[in-house]
Enzyme design. Sequence first.
Site, PDB file in Angstrom:
ATOM      1  N   CYS A  95       0.813  -1.219   0.000  1.00 35.48           N
ATOM      2  CA  CYS A  95       0.000   0.000   0.000  1.00 35.48           C
ATOM      3  C   CYS A  95       0.844   1.265   0.000  1.00 35.48           C
ATOM      4  O   CYS A  95       1.984   1.279   0.440  1.00 35.48           O
ATOM      5  CB  CYS A  95      -0.910   0.043   1.231  1.00 35.48           C
ATOM      6  SG  CYS A  95      -2.051  -1.324   1.380  1.00 35.48           S
ATOM      7  N   GLY A 121       1.801   0.011  -5.131  1.00 32.37           N
ATOM      8  CA  GLY A 121       0.589  -0.767  -5.365  1.00 32.37           C
ATOM      9  C   GLY A 121      -0.002  -0.434  -6.709  1.00 32.37           C
ATOM     10  O   GLY A 121      -0.209   0.739  -7.027  1.00 32.37           O
ATOM     11  N   ASN A 195      -1.753   1.555   5.405  1.00 30.54           N
ATOM     12  CA  ASN A 195      -0.597   0.828   4.883  1.00 30.54           C
ATOM     13  C   ASN A 195      -0.042  -0.005   6.023  1.00 30.54           C
ATOM     14  O   ASN A 195       0.351   0.527   7.054  1.00 30.54           O
ATOM     15  CB  ASN A 195       0.470   1.807   4.377  1.00 30.54           C
ATOM     16  CG  ASN A 195       1.731   1.090   3.919  1.00 30.54           C
ATOM     17  OD1 ASN A 195       1.691  -0.069   3.536  1.00 30.54           O
ATOM     18  ND2 ASN A 195       2.857   1.787   3.955  1.00 30.54           N
ATOM     19  N   GLY A 196      -0.018  -1.318   5.853  1.00 31.06           N
ATOM     20  CA  GLY A 196       0.497  -2.196   6.900  1.00 31.06           C
ATOM     21  C   GLY A 196      -0.304  -3.479   6.986  1.00 31.06           C
ATOM     22  O   GLY A 196      -1.048  -3.832   6.066  1.00 31.06           O
ATOM     23  N   TYR A 336      14.424  -2.198  -1.374  1.00 24.18           N
ATOM     24  CA  TYR A 336      13.638  -2.445  -2.586  1.00 24.18           C
ATOM     25  C   TYR A 336      12.411  -1.567  -2.747  1.00 24.18           C
ATOM     26  O   TYR A 336      12.166  -1.023  -3.819  1.00 24.18           O
ATOM     27  CB  TYR A 336      13.215  -3.923  -2.609  1.00 24.18           C
ATOM     28  CG  TYR A 336      12.301  -4.295  -3.752  1.00 24.18           C
ATOM     29  CD1 TYR A 336      12.773  -4.336  -5.061  1.00 24.18           C
ATOM     30  CD2 TYR A 336      10.963  -4.602  -3.539  1.00 24.18           C
ATOM     31  CE1 TYR A 336      11.941  -4.680  -6.118  1.00 24.18           C
ATOM     32  CE2 TYR A 336      10.122  -4.946  -4.592  1.00 24.18           C
ATOM     33  CZ  TYR A 336      10.615  -4.978  -5.876  1.00 24.18           C
ATOM     34  OH  TYR A 336       9.788  -5.311  -6.906  1.00 24.18           O
ATOM     35  N   CYS A 527      13.784  -3.253  11.484  1.00 25.32           N
ATOM     36  CA  CYS A 527      13.277  -4.618  11.568  1.00 25.32           C
ATOM     37  C   CYS A 527      14.000  -5.486  10.533  1.00 25.32           C
ATOM     38  O   CYS A 527      14.012  -5.158   9.342  1.00 25.32           O
ATOM     39  CB  CYS A 527      11.767  -4.645  11.298  1.00 25.32           C
ATOM     40  SG  CYS A 527      11.064  -6.311  11.252  1.00 25.32           S
TER      41      CYS A 527
END
Length: 582
Positions: A95, A121, A195-196, A336, A527
């Site tokens: 998203c 997206g 978004n998530g 990316y 992360c």
Amino acid sequence: MAASSNFSSISLSGEKPYSLSGNHSKAPVRFSPKTLQKPSFVHRPSSFQPSSHARKPALVLSSKNPISGVVCASNADPDSGFALSDHDEKPREECGVVGIYGDPEASRLCYLALHALQHRGQEGAGIVTVNNNVLQSITGVGLVSDVFNQSKLEQLPGDSAIGHVRYSTAGSSMLKNVQPFVAGYRFGSVGVAHNGNLVNYRSLRAKLEDSGSIFNTSSDTEVVLHLIAISKARPFFLRIVDACEQLQGAYSMVFLTEDKLVAVRDPYGFRPLVMGRRSNGAVVFASETCALDLIEATYEREVYPGEVLVVDKDGVQSLCLMPHPEPKKCIFEHIYFSMPNSVVFGKSVYESRRAFGEILATEAPVDCDVVIAVPDSGVVAALGFAAKAGVAFQQGLIRSHYVGRTFIEPSQKIRDFGVKLKLSPVRAVLEGKRVVVVDDSIVRGTTSSKIVRLIKESGAKEVHMRIASPPIIASCYYGVDTPSPEELISNRMSVEEIREFIGCDSLAFLPINSMKKLYDQEAPNYCYACFSGNYPVLPTELKVKRVGDFVDDGLNGSIESIDGGWVQASRNQVAQKVASSS
């Protein structure tokens, strides 16, 4: 405590309204994933001469990552001949979101900002505006330019808007899941773009359905609207806080009401969200700074992890959402997902990728004549590799930007059809050369093997793969569409086995410790779960998408009907979970 006492005005200097160093959460959950073999750089001995360029069949091994207990070999045949199957070889960001407050051309600016975020997206887009206290929405399937035209934008008047672009798997009822969502409740209407990914979506939805809630989509975002509607908190923005306190996982969201625009980011800050301002004072939120650049908004700062920003006629106010642990920003945004011209998490994406390439040239050098990239995502890292190695960078692969999602293959099968449609080798660059090929990642390995074969068929003497990320051994639960762990080649094979599978002469990945060293003191704030299996937020529902399966794309009905798109946990995990809860 009165609501107003929780607010503090935003400082123009960009100072944080609270410290990110306190209230650290407990240590991340460890799933004891596969330990990667050392070294991560493998070179084929010169005496080794394969009989042909054909690859070995994919090894079907038992996964060492226990997050899933099944082996999916649906993509074991790298020559399977359905068109453009290689589209799913990369992890896909799901998203991109935009929010604009205080501009008379809000819908048009939102349209342009979504266009700048199209890479996040490509399968659905939508815009919601507010005009005369009424929220108006237009959503559709396809690219932003396919969904919107002049006449549709004229149907979206108003000086505030939110927008969304979506990536997903295919589904006949996918339009129902295209955001932003708009819902009416007893105190008005609200729109949301998210978004998530919420790791506790299923349990939240089951609880709400038990209480009588009716769901129209299978998107986890709809849960947020239900939680807002049933909240007893006042005023509205505290309903958002109340709802978010029940969410686990990744969320960067923008909300629109009759008189407010609200932006919120989860306490870990997994997904990016930035704030900017146009010269007329309009406030803009977006997933990346490239969207701000296009609509001439000046970047001010990130929305901080765990922060709620409320924009209305009185200005911008900041609220600390909840105790904030150590941030865990998605490292793949720099590898990316994001555009090279974006500033994400306060750092230039271009500079990060170039540095990744330089590290590869230093730690995995090889004698070569030319450095090329797998376009477009490998280009910047390849430039860094070439500069550090002192070897010329050239365009050895040309990407076609005019290929759709599907294409009709002739009856006589063409080998590596999907890759050949998208990538064309330049024989003048490759023939007789020792070639270094730089790519951003390897997921299943099927596309990489086809690219290596394509380059060798164009006359390359040697092909050396350099990957500008560590090996991916675990699925993402925080808003990225990744395969199940058993489909991830690095979770099933050693580096040498991968090299042999894709058919290159040598293979090296970016060492994770070198990546962390690059980010220095900021390294703990990212992360790395896809490289380590150490999840900052435990995916308690023990589910992960299978690529191509029907998840989150138009399924309606009960929770049970969604199970077809999930990989079940192993029996041992289920037993452990039951034992721990009893």
